[in-house]
Design a protein around this motif. Structure first.
Motif, PDB file in Angstrom:
ATOM      1  N   GLY A 260      46.050  46.226  29.297  1.00 37.54           N
ATOM      2  CA  GLY A 260      47.017  45.269  29.372  1.00 37.54           C
ATOM      3  C   GLY A 260      46.019  43.713  29.176  1.00 37.54           C
ATOM      4  O   GLY A 260      46.259  42.600  29.501  1.00 37.54           O
ATOM      5  N   LEU A 270      37.655  43.375  40.787  1.00 41.35           N
ATOM      6  CA  LEU A 270      39.292  42.662  40.471  1.00 41.35           C
ATOM      7  C   LEU A 270      38.820  41.481  41.769  1.00 41.35           C
ATOM      8  O   LEU A 270      39.353  39.897  42.120  1.00 41.35           O
TER       9      LEU A 270
ATOM     10  N   SER B 329      50.889  40.571  32.135  1.00 40.66           N
ATOM     11  CA  SER B 329      51.220  42.048  31.979  1.00 40.66           C
ATOM     12  C   SER B 329      49.536  42.010  32.812  1.00 40.66           C
ATOM     13  O   SER B 329      49.038  42.653  32.875  1.00 40.66           O
ATOM     14  N   GLN B 330      48.751  41.283  32.105  1.00 45.36           N
ATOM     15  CA  GLN B 330      47.287  41.195  32.385  1.00 45.36           C
ATOM     16  C   GLN B 330      47.321  41.532  33.729  1.00 45.36           C
ATOM     17  O   GLN B 330      46.469  41.770  34.758  1.00 45.36           O
ATOM     18  N   SER B 331      47.920  40.295  34.989  1.00 43.30           N
ATOM     19  CA  SER B 331      47.500  40.515  36.313  1.00 43.30           C
ATOM     20  C   SER B 331      48.073  41.420  36.915  1.00 43.30           C
ATOM     21  O   SER B 331      47.012  42.482  37.555  1.00 43.30           O
ATOM     22  N   THR B 333      48.416  44.564  35.513  1.00 44.22           N
ATOM     23  CA  THR B 333      46.942  45.555  34.991  1.00 44.22           C
ATOM     24  C   THR B 333      45.811  45.589  35.717  1.00 44.22           C
ATOM     25  O   THR B 333      45.442  46.700  36.364  1.00 44.22           O
ATOM     26  N   LEU B 334      44.803  44.387  35.890  1.00 43.26           N
ATOM     27  CA  LEU B 334      44.196  43.916  37.031  1.00 43.26           C
ATOM     28  C   LEU B 334      44.716  44.915  38.546  1.00 43.26           C
ATOM     29  O   LEU B 334      43.700  45.467  38.905  1.00 43.26           O
ATOM     30  N   MET B 335      45.779  44.448  39.153  1.00 40.71           N
ATOM     31  CA  MET B 335      45.816  44.735  40.235  1.00 40.71           C
ATOM     32  C   MET B 335      46.441  46.581  40.406  1.00 40.71           C
ATOM     33  O   MET B 335      45.763  47.095  41.100  1.00 40.71           O
ATOM     34  N   VAL B 336      46.994  46.830  38.908  1.00 36.53           N
ATOM     35  CA  VAL B 336      47.090  48.578  39.510  1.00 36.53           C
ATOM     36  C   VAL B 336      45.954  49.133  39.094  1.00 36.53           C
ATOM     37  O   VAL B 336      45.562  50.534  40.145  1.00 36.53           O
ATOM     38  N   ARG B 337      44.895  49.031  38.746  1.00 36.01           N
ATOM     39  CA  ARG B 337      44.456  49.322  38.496  1.00 36.01           C
ATOM     40  C   ARG B 337      43.290  49.651  39.311  1.00 36.01           C
ATOM     41  O   ARG B 337      42.603  50.007  39.977  1.00 36.01           O
ATOM     42  N   ALA B 338      42.812  48.005  39.937  1.00 37.22           N
ATOM     43  CA  ALA B 338      41.689  48.052  41.600  1.00 37.22           C
ATOM     44  C   ALA B 338      42.545  49.057  42.592  1.00 37.22           C
ATOM     45  O   ALA B 338      41.690  49.115  42.855  1.00 37.22           O
ATOM     46  N   THR B 341      41.518  52.612  41.679  1.00 37.52           N
ATOM     47  CA  THR B 341      39.860  52.683  41.722  1.00 37.52           C
ATOM     48  C   THR B 341      39.976  51.828  43.396  1.00 37.52           C
ATOM     49  O   THR B 341      38.838  52.525  44.135  1.00 37.52           O
ATOM     50  N   ASP B 343      38.834  49.431  44.612  1.00 35.91           N
ATOM     51  CA  ASP B 343      38.755  48.278  44.360  1.00 35.91           C
ATOM     52  C   ASP B 343      39.576  47.330  45.301  1.00 35.91           C
ATOM     53  O   ASP B 343      38.303  46.587  46.009  1.00 35.91           O
ATOM     54  N   VAL B 344      40.576  47.652  45.521  1.00 36.23           N
ATOM     55  CA  VAL B 344      40.827  46.189  46.440  1.00 36.23           C
ATOM     56  C   VAL B 344      42.565  47.324  47.291  1.00 36.23           C
ATOM     57  O   VAL B 344      42.842  48.184  46.391  1.00 36.23           O
ATOM     58  N   GLU B 356      43.256  34.247  42.400  1.00 35.15           N
ATOM     59  CA  GLU B 356      45.041  34.516  41.293  1.00 35.15           C
ATOM     60  C   GLU B 356      44.975  33.263  40.639  1.00 35.15           C
ATOM     61  O   GLU B 356      45.584  32.809  39.368  1.00 35.15           O
ATOM     62  N   CYS B 399      51.451  34.564  36.023  1.00 35.82           N
ATOM     63  CA  CYS B 399      50.725  35.608  36.891  1.00 35.82           C
ATOM     64  C   CYS B 399      50.863  35.987  37.612  1.00 35.82           C
ATOM     65  O   CYS B 399      50.277  37.080  38.574  1.00 35.82           O
ATOM     66  N   MET B 403      50.676  39.586  40.027  1.00 37.98           N
ATOM     67  CA  MET B 403      49.710  40.020  40.751  1.00 37.98           C
ATOM     68  C   MET B 403      50.743  40.739  41.668  1.00 37.98           C
ATOM     69  O   MET B 403      49.998  41.632  42.515  1.00 37.98           O
TER      70      MET B 403
END
Lengths: 445, 445
Positions: A260, A270, B329-331, B333-338, B341, B343-344, B356, B399, B403
């Motif tokens: 990403g 995050l 896309s960055q936002s 990506t960060l959200m989907v992975r968090a 795992t 994390d959120v 954000e 963003c 998100m």
């Protein structure tokens, strides 16, 4: 009782110094759950609870690195030294590495000699290698023991080792001779010799083997633990399956974020990472990708005349360019993941490219048919032809670029996972603009 | 000797029916490596080798599903039945489920009664649940045994269980009472009672628990195996850590492919999947994303006049639109992975959105400054102002969309991981075109 109610009552008990009540209320909790409770309590009370927990060192290892640091800064030095002394060797070295020089200097004198040396050794290995994630607590046996004595030995070693289900047979120079499992010992006759029972065909890693490699080896052979040796064959540690699971998850996160276009850091949270850090991780790629977009802009500027003469072309520009980027992202994604899981290797490139060409032809053909119908509807036969030809070329080239980029990056010594969707999209956008407007200029002018 | 030379010699030996020579040459190989060798030999010879391997059933479980099917179709029914009979229960059920009805009907009568029932039971659970990945071979003990007798029992059970390092203590109705580890048994006194030693505070899963949940539980508590019970508390199987590792890797692959807009299938092999399957997995999203691009096209068509009057705007269109898509896309990506795992969580949405917004403000500000300098250079102060305002708005909105999309998808019962970079890019492209040209039309006309 909900979790929040429970936390409220626990906090009340700690406020009133009812330590025993608090301890009783969490006595069925596992270490991972206790670590969550500690992270959710007000910090004052979480310190009190941690200090009284019977398994405090073990619970401490389950805390996230930032919470560990908070405790390390706040706990009395002696208490911290006790906790650090009781921690497993790999987790202890991780904590030590996160401390600053001053904290390290304050902590070391409070530890026992053996622990100090262990920390110094384990901290000396490069991050990301087997040495940096291994534990120095493993069970060892001598080859001339019999089964009965070996089991007695393991019983004595049990408290100081991460696992007694595997024991490593070492010679006088601590060179690794073989491995024997507790299962083998239990099934063998009491008077049999370890040397005759042990497996000598050992899978092992070197201290400087990449941690990703270690995790893959453990998964491939379904091992409980992998012995780590130095380049003289001397055993220095073990990596256990649970550490391998953590590594695999971290590597997956790193690849996922890279896909990403987020500068990956496997420990990036995050939820708790500083805003500035999140900004830094992202701005690099955003600015870098500007160059791709500028190329697209230049392409459009170059073909201004053809656009002005056929304004209908602009309507289809995002569709053509976008489809190429999307198809390319798919190809890059499939390739990056297949490389990461070991499904494909760099040497398969030609074979994969030929397969991809077929898939791309089908995808491009489908999209070309769809877009030419739209083009006929909004324009005429020539527009439909331009669109069909452009779409087919753009999608096919997008796929081949997306598939090749991980290999190209690898050639230049970069991580193939950096072939992110945004990077592929930027490249494909510029290429799409040029192909579309070039074909249009040839057929429509 | 290189691997290719070795394969050549092995193949020669098999051609000449030198079975013993062939077997000797692979006797130090592990099952996973033998499976690789079998996949690389000509199929005729790999059949011969497999049939003579001492651990053939175990090696068979390491073959990829498509190679397993090839063997299942080619081997004599009696040989196949023997191999299937010796396989571990979970792998055997997996194989059985991949056979067609006719093959299943041919195989079942050749198996022993107990195996038939075991296969029927394990095959009956829904894919993706604990039941579908569990093994029915685990060690059990009665609560009234003493340690000495318990170890004797485990010794007898060892050959038929996946692990003897944990034993499950069951009552007469096979309800799960407790767990005891071999380590506990080894450390205890011989005359102690299992009921007094066992852990009664058990982590377990239900047969219908999601496999991802099971893998996460095993990782969270660093378990070797997780007992699986039905809704009456009756023990039905165990999931071992190595299966949990496989599940975690499959789930990571699924998420990774979804992030690249490939309809995810965890068993999709880029190398061996049929071309048509790869096409199907991708064409769906490509066609779906056309609608986003058409929106962008409509936006451009709507603002044709402002473009014609200020042709310099077109040059910056890809840059502005692309940056919004990249940031979004960055936002996402960060959200989907968090989320994946842990994390959120979905309940953190408001908190994360506020964080954000700050990150987006910094990113948008940086990009706005860069682009306005470019705009001043190619246009004038007003163009610079339009570009700066547009960039800031587009990046910030990108963003926030990136998100929020995983949460929105989840609300509609879809997998948040479907918030792929291409999907976010398509949405952000359309939004970027509208914002940019709207701001331009307000300030420049």
């Amino acid at each position: 009782m909900s979790h929040n109610n429970f936390l409220y009552l626990l906090n009340e008990a700690l406020d009133k110094q009812h330590i025993q009540l608090a301890l009783d209320s969490v006595k069925t909790f596992r270490a991972a759950d206790l670590a969550d409770v500690l992270s959710q309590l007000p910090f004052e009370n979480s310190q009190v609870l941690l200090q009284h927990l019977p398994d405090r060192a073990y619970v401490f290892t389950y805390l996230s690195p930032d919470v560990q640091m908070k405790f390390a800064n706040a706990l009395p030095r002696q208490t911290l030294a006790e906790i650090v002394g009781e921690m497993s060797s790999d987790k202890r070295a991780d904590l030590f590495k996160s401390l600053n020089q001053q904290q390290q200097d304050a902590l070391l004198p409070a530890l026992a000699q053996a622990e100090r040396e262990d920390i110094r050794l384990l901290s000396s290995f490069v991050e990301g290698t087997a040495g940096a994630i291994m534990s120095s607590e493993y069970a060892t046996l001598k080859p001339d023991l019999n089964v009965q004595d070996a089991i007695k030995m393991l019983r004595l070693e049990a408290l100081d080792t991460e696992t007694i289900y595997f024991a490593y047979v070492l010679d006088e120079a601590r060179k690794l001779l073989g491995v024997i499992s507790l299962k083998q010992l239990i099934l063998a006759k009491e008077e049999q010799n370890i040397a005759d029972l042990m497996t000598t065909n050992i899978v092992s890693a070197f201290v400087d083997t990449d941690q990703d490699e270690v995790a893959k080896t453990i998964a491939r052979y379904d091992l409980l633990a992998l012995p780590v040796i130095d380049h003289q064959g001397v055993m220095v540690g073990i990596v256990t399956y649970d550490d391998a699971m953590d590594v695999a998850s971290e590597e997956a996160t790193e690849d996922f974020l890279k896909a990403g276009a987020v500068n990956a850091d496997r420990k990036l949270s995050l939820k708790s990472a500083p805003i500035l850090l999140l900004y830094q991780r992202r701005v690099y790629w955003l600015v870098f990708l500007v160059f791709g977009s500028l190329l697209s802009g230049l392409g459009i500027a170059h073909f201004e005349d053809i656009i002005a003469a056929n304004i209908v072309l602009v309507f289809f520009l995002p569709l053509l360019v976008g489809s190429g980027g999307n198809a390319g992202s798919q190809s890059a994604t499939l390739m990056v993941r297949a490389l990461a899981t070991g499904d494909v290797h760099f040497k398969d490139w030609f074979y994969l490219l030929s397969r991809e060409s077929l898939v791309a032809l089908c995808l491009g053909g489908t999209m070309a048919m769809a877009v030419s119908a739209l083009g006929y509807f909004r324009g005429d036969e020539m527009v439909a032809l331009v669109l069909a030809l452009s779409m087919l070329t753009i999608v096919m080239m997008g796929c081949l670029i997306g598939m090749s980029l991980p290999f190209v990056l690898n050639r230049f010594g970069m991580d193939p996972a950096s072939a992110s969707a945004p990077l592929v999209t930027s490249i494909c956008d510029a290429k799409g603009v040029l192909i579309y407007l070039f074909i249009a200029s040839q057929l429509l002018l």
